[in-house]
Enzyme design. Structure first.
Site, PDB file in Angstrom:
ATOM      1  N   HIS A   1     118.568-110.277  66.675  1.00 53.76           N
ATOM      2  CA  HIS A   1     119.346-109.244  67.367  1.00 53.76           C
ATOM      3  C   HIS A   1     118.510-108.445  68.364  1.00 53.76           C
ATOM      4  CE1 HIS A   1     123.129-109.751  65.159  1.00 53.76           C
ATOM      5  NE2 HIS A   1     122.355-110.105  64.147  1.00 53.76           N
TER       6      HIS A   1
ATOM      7  N   LYS B   1     123.206-115.495  70.887  1.00 59.47           N
ATOM      8  CA  LYS B   1     123.603-114.108  71.139  1.00 59.47           C
ATOM      9  C   LYS B   1     123.222-113.738  72.577  1.00 59.47           C
ATOM     10  CE  LYS B   1     123.789-112.720  66.302  1.00 59.47           C
ATOM     11  NZ  LYS B   1     123.802-114.064  65.740  1.00 59.47           N
TER      12      LYS B   1
ATOM     13  N   ARG C   1     138.784-111.373  54.417  1.00 57.69           N
ATOM     14  CA  ARG C   1     138.582-111.334  55.858  1.00 57.69           C
ATOM     15  C   ARG C   1     139.656-112.128  56.596  1.00 57.69           C
ATOM     16  NH1 ARG C   1     132.056-111.269  56.766  1.00 57.69           N
ATOM     17  NH2 ARG C   1     131.603-109.877  55.040  1.00 57.69           N
TER      18      ARG C   1
ATOM     19  N   THR D   1     121.538-133.281  63.176  1.00 54.97           N
ATOM     20  CA  THR D   1     121.773-133.693  64.564  1.00 54.97           C
ATOM     21  C   THR D   1     121.329-132.584  65.508  1.00 54.97           C
ATOM     22  OG1 THR D   1     123.635-135.087  63.943  1.00 54.97           O
ATOM     23  CG2 THR D   1     123.538-134.349  66.242  1.00 54.97           C
TER      24      THR D   1
ATOM     25  N   THR E   1     117.647-116.571  67.839  1.00 62.92           N
ATOM     26  CA  THR E   1     118.836-117.366  68.137  1.00 62.92           C
ATOM     27  C   THR E   1     119.011-117.582  69.634  1.00 62.92           C
ATOM     28  OG1 THR E   1     121.236-117.460  67.823  1.00 62.92           O
ATOM     29  CG2 THR E   1     120.294-115.303  68.257  1.00 62.92           C
TER      30      THR E   1
ATOM     31  N   SER F   1     121.041-105.755  62.138  1.00 70.32           N
ATOM     32  CA  SER F   1     122.249-105.787  62.961  1.00 70.32           C
ATOM     33  C   SER F   1     123.376-104.883  62.495  1.00 70.32           C
ATOM     34  CB  SER F   1     122.769-107.220  63.040  1.00 70.32           C
ATOM     35  OG  SER F   1     123.159-107.681  61.748  1.00 70.32           O
TER      36      SER F   1
END
Length: 557
Positions: free
Chosen positions: A299, A346, A106, A376, A343, A271
């Site tokens: 997603h 996104k 990649r 943290t 999340t 996704s």
């Protein structure tokens, strides 16, 4: 000691001669070797040549210049040997060479997204502009002015960082507000924020398996890597069922007693292919066989449902639209799912992950999960911005609708061009190529010739032979931009001679394209839903007052 001596005396003549307490006590460290030399077994062994061992010495006596004799063994000076160290760098080079040789290596493009003109971005220099077509910033909330202003004000007042973990540094009103907003969004009792949804999935699944004896986790075969890792770390027994296959799932569930703890882990929108899980039917099976449900809505949050809570909300669209921030008067699909992870990075445009569920579940995770306790926490500005994004998305339905309309336009016109797109009912546009080298070539040609950025997707994100370009239109990818993109894709397919829909059909199909057995699914968003305006939403979704969660700080007794 006496009991051990008595039992040993039955087996060993040497011990038998020393089996009384006073005799055993008389064998101290200095005389043990002399006494052992009389044993017919230990005696010959002690006469053999001493063996050398490698062991660390005490720090103040450490030396690499000589061989030292310590007690009954030696420290071998490895600087005097011909043996070589392990070739660490050689391993790295070999592994990287494998990635390059199978075309799965990649390369990350230098993409700098411009807040004031997204979906535009620039590459290494600001003059080198490109249009981004593969971002997961689905609603472009990262450039939303309300979110940005909220983050700026919070940053100026509270600084850049959170000061550490919530256990050490304490937490703050931004964490409490955000978790309250998330719980209200999913209509759950509580929620807990993590540094990412990868961490959240790993933390929740691993803890469930470690704390629940004999838990069996039933995992969809296309689940995200974070869920796979969490299941592995859980040490629980796992059953991998065929993607969205209810018959296979039930056959596996039926093998275990209803009383045995079980968990079904799955996603709402997958996704890389855009398929959607039958959430309600999976909940039916969970209730029938006594299983918990774990739903990853990464997603889908922001994009589905009248308020952006995800596919689980979308399944009861009308009821939630009328009830607004309140709960409908019956048990919805959203209610039936035990825990939802998602999340903030996104559709909500910031960063972080979370889990929403019952108050007891969230308090338990807060109290026991290492992935939460020892990490943290997110900075105040990030949490304030995420909370603002949730409040904005909840009532602004137009962005969700535009995203769907732009996606539909692109899908329809790709089909007219003969470009193969994996069929699905969601917002994902996976353009099938089926070859890693050609997928990379197509991505490079789009970038270098047409100034369009679409990342090639290859193994291990997708199976070998199913490589693709993954396109994700946003509300800002209007018809004008879409036409430019469609013209560019058409040129790429002709230049590289990539397989068309007809080619894949002639080959028997690939990834659902040209497959005679594929069952068509209608888009999740109906035409009626796409016609709603903000006036059709309940007034209680506009600037609601959200009750603060006690569980965020710990429930007092």
């Amino acid at each position: 000691m006496e009991s051990l001596a008595r039992q040993s005396a039955k087996l060993c003549p040497f011990v038998k001669n020393h089996a009384n307490k006073s005799a055993l006590q008389s064998i101290n460290g200095s005389s043990l070797a002399n006494q052992a030399s009389m044993c017919p077994v230990m005696g010959p062994a002690l006469t053999e040549q001493k063996r050398s061992y490698t062991t660390p010495s005490k720090p103040r006596f450490a030396s690499a210049t000589a061989t030292q004799e310590v007690d009954d063994y030696e420290i071998l000076d490895h600087s005097q040997t011909q043996e070589r160290s392990f070739d660490y760098n050689g391993l790295f080079e070999d592994e990287l060479s494998k990635k390059r040789s199978d075309n799965s290596y990649r390369f990350f493009n230098n993409i700098n997204r411009l807040a004031k003109s997204f979906p535009q971005a620039h590459r290494a220099t600001e003059e080198d502009k490109v249009t981004v077509w593969c971002s997961n910033d689905y609603l472009a909330m990262s450039k939303n002015q309300q979110v940005i202003e909220t983050m700026k004000k919070t940053l100026d007042k509270y600084g850049a960082g959170a000061g550490g973990t919530r256990n050490i540094a304490g937490h703050n009103k931004h964490a409490i507000n955000l978790e309250s907003e998330l719980a209200a969004l999913h209509k759950k009792e509580a929620s807990l924020v993590f540094s990412s949804c990868y961490v959240a999935n790993d933390a929740v699944l691993s803890l469930l398996g470690q704390k629940m004896k004999d838990l069996v986790i039933f995992s969809d075969e296309l689940n995200h890597a974070s869920m796979i890792v969490g299941i592995k770390h859980s040490n629980a027994k796992k059953e991998i069922f065929k993607h969205n296959d209810l018959i296979d799932l039930e056959s596996r569930l039926s093998k275990y007693p209803k009383s045995q703890p079980k968990l079904i882990a799955f996603e709402s929108v997958y996704s890389m292919c855009g398929s959607v899980a039958p959430i309600d039917k999976i909940c039916d099976l969970a209730e029938k066989y006594g299983a918990l449900t774990f739903l990853d809505e990464v997603h889908a949050v922001g994009l589905y449902g009248p308020h952006g809570a995800g596919v689980a909300e979308h399944f009861d669209f009308e009821a939630h639209r009328k009830a607004g921030i309140a709960s409908p008067n019956y048990k919805t699909t959203l209610d039936r799912v035990d825990m939802i992870t998602a999340t903030l990075g996104k559709s909500f445009g910031t960063v972080g992950g979370y889990v929403a569920g019952s108050s007891n579940l969230i308090d338990w995770l807060r109290s026991y999960s290492p992935g939460f306790i020892f990490t943290t926490t997110l900075p105040p500005a990030v949490m304030a911005g995420a909370a603002e994004a949730i409040r904005y998305v909840r009532h602004y339905i137009k962005d969700r609708q535009l995203q769907q309309l732009n996606t539909g336009y692109v899908k329809d016109n790709l089909s007219k061009l003969g470009v193969p797109v994996m069929p699905n009912p969601s917002h994902v546009v996976p353009i099938v190529i089926g070859d890693p080298a050609k997928a990379k070539q197509a991505s490079d040609l789009l970038m270098n010739k047409h100034k369009i950025y679409v990342q090639a997707i290859n193994f291990p994100t997708v199976a070998r032979g199913e490589e693709r370009l993954r396109v994700t239109p946003t509300p800002g990818h209007n018809q004008e931009l879409s036409d430019v993109f469609l013209e560019a894709i058409d040129d790429v397919y002709k230049t590289i001679e990539l397989p068309s829909i007809q080619d894949l059909t002639n080959q028997g199909g690939l990834c659902g394209v040209g497959d005679p057995n594929y069952i068509h699914q209608d888009n999740l968003w109906t035409q009626e839903q796409l016609n709603y305006t903000e006036k059709d939403l309940n007034e209680n979704v506009f600037n609601p007052v959200i009750d603060q969660l006690e569980v965020s700080s710990g429930i007092k007794y």
